[in-house]
Design a protein around this motif. Structure first.
Motif, PDB file in Angstrom:
ATOM      1  N   PRO A  28       0.800  -1.238   0.000  1.00  0.00           N
ATOM      2  CA  PRO A  28       0.000   0.000   0.000  1.00  0.00           C
ATOM      3  C   PRO A  28       0.831   1.285   0.000  1.00  0.00           C
ATOM      4  O   PRO A  28       0.358   2.331  -0.433  1.00  0.00           O
ATOM      5  N   ARG A  29       2.044   1.238   0.502  1.00  0.00           N
ATOM      6  CA  ARG A  29       2.951   2.394   0.488  1.00  0.00           C
ATOM      7  C   ARG A  29       2.267   3.674   0.989  1.00  0.00           C
ATOM      8  O   ARG A  29       2.175   4.684   0.291  1.00  0.00           O
ATOM      9  N   ASN A  30       1.806   3.609   2.208  1.00  0.00           N
ATOM     10  CA  ASN A  30       1.156   4.752   2.834  1.00  0.00           C
ATOM     11  C   ASN A  30       2.225   5.709   3.354  1.00  0.00           C
ATOM     12  O   ASN A  30       2.732   5.564   4.464  1.00  0.00           O
ATOM     13  N   LEU A  31       2.590   6.688   2.555  1.00  0.00           N
ATOM     14  CA  LEU A  31       3.706   7.578   2.878  1.00  0.00           C
ATOM     15  C   LEU A  31       3.250   8.993   3.221  1.00  0.00           C
ATOM     16  O   LEU A  31       4.064   9.915   3.290  1.00  0.00           O
ATOM     17  N   GLY A  32       1.973   9.176   3.450  1.00  0.00           N
ATOM     18  CA  GLY A  32       1.447  10.494   3.767  1.00  0.00           C
ATOM     19  C   GLY A  32       2.100  11.098   5.000  1.00  0.00           C
ATOM     20  O   GLY A  32       2.260  10.440   6.025  1.00  0.00           O
ATOM     21  N   GLY A  33       2.498  12.365   4.890  1.00  0.00           N
ATOM     22  CA  GLY A  33       3.105  13.066   6.021  1.00  0.00           C
ATOM     23  C   GLY A  33       4.602  12.904   6.127  1.00  0.00           C
ATOM     24  O   GLY A  33       5.236  13.588   6.935  1.00  0.00           O
ATOM     25  N   LEU A  34       5.191  12.022   5.328  1.00  0.00           N
ATOM     26  CA  LEU A  34       6.629  11.829   5.352  1.00  0.00           C
ATOM     27  C   LEU A  34       7.307  12.694   4.292  1.00  0.00           C
ATOM     28  O   LEU A  34       6.715  13.001   3.258  1.00  0.00           O
ATOM     29  N   VAL A  35       8.529  13.081   4.562  1.00  0.00           N
ATOM     30  CA  VAL A  35       9.316  13.832   3.581  1.00  0.00           C
ATOM     31  C   VAL A  35      10.654  13.146   3.395  1.00  0.00           C
ATOM     32  O   VAL A  35      11.067  12.318   4.208  1.00  0.00           O
ATOM     33  N   GLY A  36      11.331  13.530   2.311  1.00  0.00           N
ATOM     34  CA  GLY A  36      12.600  12.911   1.994  1.00  0.00           C
ATOM     35  C   GLY A  36      13.768  13.537   2.720  1.00  0.00           C
ATOM     36  O   GLY A  36      13.615  14.377   3.612  1.00  0.00           O
ATOM     37  N   LEU A  74      17.036  10.200  10.293  1.00  0.00           N
ATOM     38  CA  LEU A  74      15.692   9.943  10.810  1.00  0.00           C
ATOM     39  C   LEU A  74      14.666   9.899   9.690  1.00  0.00           C
ATOM     40  O   LEU A  74      13.723   9.099   9.723  1.00  0.00           O
ATOM     41  N   ALA A  75      14.827  10.770   8.689  1.00  0.00           N
ATOM     42  CA  ALA A  75      13.902  10.751   7.552  1.00  0.00           C
ATOM     43  C   ALA A  75      14.003   9.428   6.801  1.00  0.00           C
ATOM     44  O   ALA A  75      12.983   8.832   6.426  1.00  0.00           O
ATOM     45  N   HIS A  76      15.218   8.974   6.580  1.00  0.00           N
ATOM     46  CA  HIS A  76      15.439   7.692   5.897  1.00  0.00           C
ATOM     47  C   HIS A  76      14.815   6.552   6.709  1.00  0.00           C
ATOM     48  O   HIS A  76      14.094   5.704   6.151  1.00  0.00           O
ATOM     49  N   GLN A  77      15.078   6.537   8.002  1.00  0.00           N
ATOM     50  CA  GLN A  77      14.548   5.480   8.856  1.00  0.00           C
ATOM     51  C   GLN A  77      13.027   5.542   8.937  1.00  0.00           C
ATOM     52  O   GLN A  77      12.349   4.507   8.983  1.00  0.00           O
ATOM     53  N   GLY A  78      12.485   6.765   8.946  1.00  0.00           N
ATOM     54  CA  GLY A  78      11.044   6.908   9.033  1.00  0.00           C
ATOM     55  C   GLY A  78      10.316   6.282   7.862  1.00  0.00           C
ATOM     56  O   GLY A  78       9.223   5.703   8.019  1.00  0.00           O
ATOM     57  N   VAL A  79      10.904   6.382   6.680  1.00  0.00           N
ATOM     58  CA  VAL A  79      10.304   5.746   5.504  1.00  0.00           C
ATOM     59  C   VAL A  79      10.268   4.229   5.681  1.00  0.00           C
ATOM     60  O   VAL A  79       9.258   3.572   5.428  1.00  0.00           O
ATOM     61  N   GLN A  80      11.372   3.670   6.144  1.00  0.00           N
ATOM     62  CA  GLN A  80      11.436   2.215   6.320  1.00  0.00           C
ATOM     63  C   GLN A  80      10.405   1.744   7.350  1.00  0.00           C
ATOM     64  O   GLN A  80       9.712   0.736   7.147  1.00  0.00           O
ATOM     65  N   GLU A  81      10.315   2.470   8.459  1.00  0.00           N
ATOM     66  CA  GLU A  81       9.415   2.048   9.531  1.00  0.00           C
ATOM     67  C   GLU A  81       7.955   2.161   9.109  1.00  0.00           C
ATOM     68  O   GLU A  81       7.138   1.306   9.465  1.00  0.00           O
ATOM     69  N   ARG A  82       7.627   3.221   8.361  1.00  0.00           N
ATOM     70  CA  ARG A  82       6.249   3.353   7.883  1.00  0.00           C
ATOM     71  C   ARG A  82       5.903   2.205   6.932  1.00  0.00           C
ATOM     72  O   ARG A  82       4.830   1.606   7.024  1.00  0.00           O
ATOM     73  N   LEU A  83       6.782   1.911   6.010  1.00  0.00           N
ATOM     74  CA  LEU A  83       6.531   0.822   5.069  1.00  0.00           C
ATOM     75  C   LEU A  83       6.421  -0.517   5.794  1.00  0.00           C
ATOM     76  O   LEU A  83       5.609  -1.371   5.435  1.00  0.00           O
ATOM     77  N   MET A  84       7.242  -0.702   6.815  1.00  0.00           N
ATOM     78  CA  MET A  84       7.279  -1.968   7.537  1.00  0.00           C
ATOM     79  C   MET A  84       5.952  -2.254   8.240  1.00  0.00           C
ATOM     80  O   MET A  84       5.578  -3.412   8.428  1.00  0.00           O
TER      81      MET A  84
END
Length: 237
Positions: free
Chosen positions: A14-22, A57-67
């Motif tokens: 689903p790749r719910n990435l809302g609210g995250l930035v790069g 933290l931004a990089h890690q946040g993407v991984q954790e959201r996807l996980m």
């Protein structure tokens, strides 16, 4: 503009990435690059990228959201490509490999364990349990020993410490391995004698954590165990 690549998922994720930035001082929006059954999560890459805390933290946040929503192949910080087409070509070229890894990691998380023993604790153990080390130490304390004895004692203690570290590391890994799918060791840093990552499926997380707590209680204050997780499975991609 070059592309920063965060991770790879199945196209059905689903790749719910809302609210995250790069990453970067002016973070770009996250987007995806799809190729058949695979998808890469990317953003425009900043001209200069350094491992600053905000970017890590931004990089890690993407991984954790996807996980939280499915299996992810988390890529190491700092991976870039010239453009989206290069990313798509890589997904196509390594399609079978990436699909295989996603299948192998499905339903799994990583835990990382580090362990250390205080120097005074292990030295005391060596002197108590090694008759040879104890005899050398007593002779040195008596003040009548050869000048070579301190060196001999030091070398003996170093060997004994290494042997005890190896035995402790093996016993910890053996106690936890029944609750894991895989484990990967890395070179310990500083005072640590153990640095190991475990791949644990969701069905065994509770038993793994219970076993780790049992080891902590067994060793008490003598062994400093530090467990991190659940984490994206960086060590098993």
């Amino acid at each position: 503009m070059s592309v920063y690549v965060y991770s790879i998922t199945a196209a059905a994720h689903p790749r719910n990435l809302g609210g995250l930035v790069g990453v970067g001082p002016a973070p770009a929006a996250l987007r995806t690059v799809e190729a058949g059954p695979l998808c890469a999560v990317v953003s425009d890459s900043p001209k200069e990228l350094r491992p600053k805390r905000r970017d890590l933290l931004a990089h890690q946040g993407v991984q954790e959201r996807l996980m939280t929503d499915g299996t992810v192949l988390p890529l190491r910080f700092g991976l870039t490509a010239p453009d989206d087409e290069t990313v798509r070509a890589a997904l196509e070229q390594h399609r079978d490999e990436y699909v295989q890894r996603l299948t192998a990691l499905e339903g799994c998380v990583e835990y990382h364990l580090k362990a250390a023993v205080a120097e005074d604790v292990i030295l005391r153990q060596v002197l108590l349990e090694s008759s040879e080390a104890s005899a050398l130490n007593n002779e040195i304390k008596a003040g009548t020993s050869s000048p070579e004895l301190p060196l001999a004692l030091g070398e003996l203690v170093a060997r004994e410490v290494q042997a005890r570290h190896q035995a402790l590391a093996a016993s910890i890994a053996e106690a936890l391995s029944p609750h894991t799918r895989q484990q990967r060791t890395s070179e310990p840093a500083g005072d640590d004698f153990l640095s190991v990552s475990f791949l644990v499926d969701h069905g065994h997380q509770e038993s793994f954590l219970t076993a780790e707590k049992g080891i902590t209680n067994e060793f008490g204050a003598d062994v400093n165990l530090r467990l991190s997780g659940p984490l994206p499975p960086y060590s098993f991609v």
